[in-house]
Design a protein around this motif. Structure first.
Motif, PDB file in Angstrom:
ATOM      1  N   TYR A 112      -6.651  -5.078  -8.476  1.00  0.00           N
ATOM      2  CA  TYR A 112      -5.739  -3.937  -8.420  1.00  0.00           C
ATOM      3  C   TYR A 112      -4.486  -4.232  -9.244  1.00  0.00           C
ATOM      4  O   TYR A 112      -4.068  -3.412 -10.064  1.00  0.00           O
ATOM      5  CB  TYR A 112      -5.366  -3.643  -6.961  1.00  0.00           C
ATOM      6  CG  TYR A 112      -4.511  -2.407  -6.779  1.00  0.00           C
ATOM      7  CD1 TYR A 112      -5.086  -1.193  -6.455  1.00  0.00           C
ATOM      8  CD2 TYR A 112      -3.123  -2.458  -6.924  1.00  0.00           C
ATOM      9  CE1 TYR A 112      -4.323  -0.053  -6.274  1.00  0.00           C
ATOM     10  CE2 TYR A 112      -2.341  -1.322  -6.746  1.00  0.00           C
ATOM     11  CZ  TYR A 112      -2.947  -0.132  -6.426  1.00  0.00           C
ATOM     12  OH  TYR A 112      -2.175   1.002  -6.264  1.00  0.00           O
ATOM     13  N   ASP A 113      -3.892  -5.395  -9.015  1.00  0.00           N
ATOM     14  CA  ASP A 113      -2.656  -5.747  -9.712  1.00  0.00           C
ATOM     15  C   ASP A 113      -2.859  -5.838 -11.221  1.00  0.00           C
ATOM     16  O   ASP A 113      -1.977  -5.444 -11.990  1.00  0.00           O
ATOM     17  CB  ASP A 113      -2.094  -7.058  -9.166  1.00  0.00           C
ATOM     18  CG  ASP A 113      -1.480  -6.892  -7.782  1.00  0.00           C
ATOM     19  OD1 ASP A 113      -1.344  -5.736  -7.312  1.00  0.00           O
ATOM     20  OD2 ASP A 113      -1.132  -7.919  -7.171  1.00  0.00           O
ATOM     21  N   GLU A 141      -0.715  -3.448 -13.663  1.00  0.00           N
ATOM     22  CA  GLU A 141       0.176  -3.960 -14.713  1.00  0.00           C
ATOM     23  C   GLU A 141      -0.203  -3.396 -16.076  1.00  0.00           C
ATOM     24  O   GLU A 141       0.677  -3.050 -16.874  1.00  0.00           O
ATOM     25  CB  GLU A 141       0.171  -5.493 -14.718  1.00  0.00           C
ATOM     26  CG  GLU A 141       0.796  -6.104 -13.469  1.00  0.00           C
ATOM     27  CD  GLU A 141       2.195  -5.576 -13.145  1.00  0.00           C
ATOM     28  OE1 GLU A 141       3.027  -5.443 -14.062  1.00  0.00           O
ATOM     29  OE2 GLU A 141       2.441  -5.273 -11.957  1.00  0.00           O
ATOM     30  N   ARG A 142      -1.498  -3.272 -16.341  1.00  0.00           N
ATOM     31  CA  ARG A 142      -1.942  -2.688 -17.611  1.00  0.00           C
ATOM     32  C   ARG A 142      -1.513  -1.219 -17.690  1.00  0.00           C
ATOM     33  O   ARG A 142      -1.040  -0.747 -18.724  1.00  0.00           O
ATOM     34  CB  ARG A 142      -3.457  -2.847 -17.740  1.00  0.00           C
ATOM     35  CG  ARG A 142      -3.955  -2.549 -19.141  1.00  0.00           C
ATOM     36  CD  ARG A 142      -5.398  -2.969 -19.364  1.00  0.00           C
ATOM     37  NE  ARG A 142      -6.304  -2.145 -18.584  1.00  0.00           N
ATOM     38  CZ  ARG A 142      -7.253  -2.616 -17.773  1.00  0.00           C
ATOM     39  NH1 ARG A 142      -7.420  -3.903 -17.628  1.00  0.00           N
ATOM     40  NH2 ARG A 142      -8.035  -1.784 -17.127  1.00  0.00           N
ATOM     41  N   MET A 143      -1.666  -0.497 -16.568  1.00  0.00           N
ATOM     42  CA  MET A 143      -1.273   0.908 -16.542  1.00  0.00           C
ATOM     43  C   MET A 143       0.234   1.061 -16.748  1.00  0.00           C
ATOM     44  O   MET A 143       0.680   1.925 -17.510  1.00  0.00           O
ATOM     45  CB  MET A 143      -1.685   1.548 -15.214  1.00  0.00           C
ATOM     46  CG  MET A 143      -1.331   3.020 -15.132  1.00  0.00           C
ATOM     47  SD  MET A 143      -1.640   3.739 -13.517  1.00  0.00           S
ATOM     48  CE  MET A 143      -0.348   2.976 -12.546  1.00  0.00           C
ATOM     49  N   MET A 144       1.019   0.227 -16.074  1.00  0.00           N
ATOM     50  CA  MET A 144       2.478   0.344 -16.206  1.00  0.00           C
ATOM     51  C   MET A 144       2.940  -0.001 -17.624  1.00  0.00           C
ATOM     52  O   MET A 144       3.860   0.630 -18.146  1.00  0.00           O
ATOM     53  CB  MET A 144       3.181  -0.525 -15.170  1.00  0.00           C
ATOM     54  CG  MET A 144       3.050   0.000 -13.740  1.00  0.00           C
ATOM     55  SD  MET A 144       3.548   1.734 -13.488  1.00  0.00           S
ATOM     56  CE  MET A 144       5.297   1.649 -13.874  1.00  0.00           C
ATOM     57  N   ALA A 145       2.308  -0.975 -18.255  1.00  0.00           N
ATOM     58  CA  ALA A 145       2.649  -1.299 -19.645  1.00  0.00           C
ATOM     59  C   ALA A 145       2.352  -0.094 -20.542  1.00  0.00           C
ATOM     60  O   ALA A 145       3.160   0.270 -21.410  1.00  0.00           O
ATOM     61  CB  ALA A 145       1.871  -2.529 -20.115  1.00  0.00           C
ATOM     62  N   SER A 146       1.218   0.556 -20.301  1.00  0.00           N
ATOM     63  CA  SER A 146       0.848   1.749 -21.061  1.00  0.00           C
ATOM     64  C   SER A 146       1.842   2.878 -20.800  1.00  0.00           C
ATOM     65  O   SER A 146       2.278   3.572 -21.733  1.00  0.00           O
ATOM     66  CB  SER A 146      -0.569   2.173 -20.668  1.00  0.00           C
ATOM     67  OG  SER A 146      -0.940   3.355 -21.303  1.00  0.00           O
ATOM     68  N   ALA A 182       0.834  -1.208   0.000  1.00  0.00           N
ATOM     69  CA  ALA A 182       0.000   0.000   0.000  1.00  0.00           C
ATOM     70  C   ALA A 182       0.867   1.255   0.000  1.00  0.00           C
ATOM     71  O   ALA A 182       0.578   2.223  -0.708  1.00  0.00           O
ATOM     72  CB  ALA A 182      -0.931  -0.008   1.212  1.00  0.00           C
ATOM     73  N   ARG A 183       1.951   1.220   0.769  1.00  0.00           N
ATOM     74  CA  ARG A 183       2.852   2.386   0.825  1.00  0.00           C
ATOM     75  C   ARG A 183       3.482   2.657  -0.547  1.00  0.00           C
ATOM     76  O   ARG A 183       3.535   3.803  -0.999  1.00  0.00           O
ATOM     77  CB  ARG A 183       3.930   2.166   1.879  1.00  0.00           C
ATOM     78  CG  ARG A 183       3.397   2.209   3.295  1.00  0.00           C
ATOM     79  CD  ARG A 183       4.471   1.824   4.313  1.00  0.00           C
ATOM     80  NE  ARG A 183       3.933   1.703   5.649  1.00  0.00           N
ATOM     81  CZ  ARG A 183       3.778   2.717   6.503  1.00  0.00           C
ATOM     82  NH1 ARG A 183       4.126   3.929   6.146  1.00  0.00           N
ATOM     83  NH2 ARG A 183       3.280   2.507   7.700  1.00  0.00           N
ATOM     84  N   MET A 209      -8.216   2.794  -9.356  1.00  0.00           N
ATOM     85  CA  MET A 209      -7.416   2.030  -8.401  1.00  0.00           C
ATOM     86  C   MET A 209      -7.514   2.598  -6.983  1.00  0.00           C
ATOM     87  O   MET A 209      -7.317   1.864  -6.013  1.00  0.00           O
ATOM     88  CB  MET A 209      -5.956   1.993  -8.863  1.00  0.00           C
ATOM     89  CG  MET A 209      -5.756   1.155 -10.117  1.00  0.00           C
ATOM     90  SD  MET A 209      -4.152   1.431 -10.909  1.00  0.00           S
ATOM     91  CE  MET A 209      -3.036   0.905  -9.647  1.00  0.00           C
ATOM     92  N   GLU A 210      -7.824   3.891  -6.846  1.00  0.00           N
ATOM     93  CA  GLU A 210      -7.909   4.494  -5.515  1.00  0.00           C
ATOM     94  C   GLU A 210      -8.970   3.837  -4.646  1.00  0.00           C
ATOM     95  O   GLU A 210      -8.871   3.857  -3.425  1.00  0.00           O
ATOM     96  CB  GLU A 210      -8.172   6.004  -5.613  1.00  0.00           C
ATOM     97  CG  GLU A 210      -6.920   6.789  -5.906  1.00  0.00           C
ATOM     98  CD  GLU A 210      -7.085   8.271  -5.655  1.00  0.00           C
ATOM     99  OE1 GLU A 210      -7.630   8.645  -4.596  1.00  0.00           O
ATOM    100  OE2 GLU A 210      -6.669   9.046  -6.521  1.00  0.00           O
ATOM    101  N   SER A 211      -9.984   3.257  -5.266  1.00  0.00           N
ATOM    102  CA  SER A 211     -11.052   2.614  -4.488  1.00  0.00           C
ATOM    103  C   SER A 211     -10.793   1.117  -4.289  1.00  0.00           C
ATOM    104  O   SER A 211     -11.625   0.416  -3.726  1.00  0.00           O
ATOM    105  CB  SER A 211     -12.403   2.819  -5.182  1.00  0.00           C
ATOM    106  OG  SER A 211     -12.408   2.167  -6.443  1.00  0.00           O
ATOM    107  N   MET A 212      -9.642   0.636  -4.732  1.00  0.00           N
ATOM    108  CA  MET A 212      -9.309  -0.784  -4.622  1.00  0.00           C
ATOM    109  C   MET A 212      -8.224  -1.011  -3.581  1.00  0.00           C
ATOM    110  O   MET A 212      -7.557  -0.069  -3.154  1.00  0.00           O
ATOM    111  CB  MET A 212      -8.809  -1.311  -5.969  1.00  0.00           C
ATOM    112  CG  MET A 212      -9.793  -1.237  -7.071  1.00  0.00           C
ATOM    113  SD  MET A 212      -9.021  -1.812  -8.593  1.00  0.00           S
ATOM    114  CE  MET A 212     -10.370  -1.643  -9.708  1.00  0.00           C
TER     115      MET A 212
END
Length: 194
Positions: free
Chosen positions: A100-101, A105-110, A36-37, A90-93
């Protein structure tokens, strides 16, 4: 006296920080508190970075690169919008959850594709127009991030002057929320390095 960074160096450094925070998030799989951190640290960096680019870099691309700069900046803004929408969701997850993961991962690939495109296409076109002013623009970029919202606001405008105004309204609220948010401690950072 230390040499100041160019705009390209400042942006690449931010990109590397994002990747480092993501890797640290992954390192702590199974440790809900640490994940979370690191998730908060990653969100914080991405949100500030995006607004910094939208307020400082993209207007310069439009100014110095004409129609091509406008096209590149608009494309980059669209990619930022997609990332902001994922961050907001993701803020609500719960960090570490499968849902969430998957989005992370999709966001980081983008983001990797987006960041690579900036480093390979956008910035090499812009830097020659900035010349010695690149260091000053890098300082503006860093300063803007200090006053930028620290959370995703996908419904906010993404072009100045409206983004500037919306950002100044959202930033104090974000910073207040950050005061009650857990970020990596020195111990967490040391553990990530080992």
């Amino acid at each position: 006296m230390a040499t100041k960074q160019t705009l390209t160096q400042a942006i690449k450094e931010d990109h590397e920080e994002m990747y480092e925070y993501h890797e640290n998030y992954r390192k702590f799989a199974g440790d809900a508190d640490s994940q979370a951190r690191w998730a908060n640290q990653l969100r914080w960096e991405i949100a500030r970075h995006a607004v910094g680019e939208e307020l400082v870099v993209y207007p310069l691309m439009e100014k110095h690169l004409g129609a091509q700069g406008l096209k590149l900046a608009d494309h980059d803004r669209e990619e930022h919008q997609h990332v902001k929408e994922m961050l907001y969701k993701m803020e609500s997850m719960t960090p570490g959850s499968a849902e969430y993961d998957k989005i992370l991962e999709r966001m980081m690939a983008s983001l990797h594709e987006h960041n690579d495109s900036e480093e390979v296409n956008d910035l090499p076109l812009l830097e020659p127009h900035l010349g010695e002013g690149s260091q000053q623009v890098a300082s503006q970029f860093s300063l803007t991030k200090k006053f930028a919202p620290t959370r995703a606001h996908p419904s906010a405008p993404n072009k100045p002057p409206f983004e500037t105004f919306a950002g100044f309204l959202a930033a104090p609220i974000d910073k207040l929320r950050d005061a009650f948010t857990k970020f990596p401690t020195n111990e967490t950072k040391e553990a990530a390095e080992s």
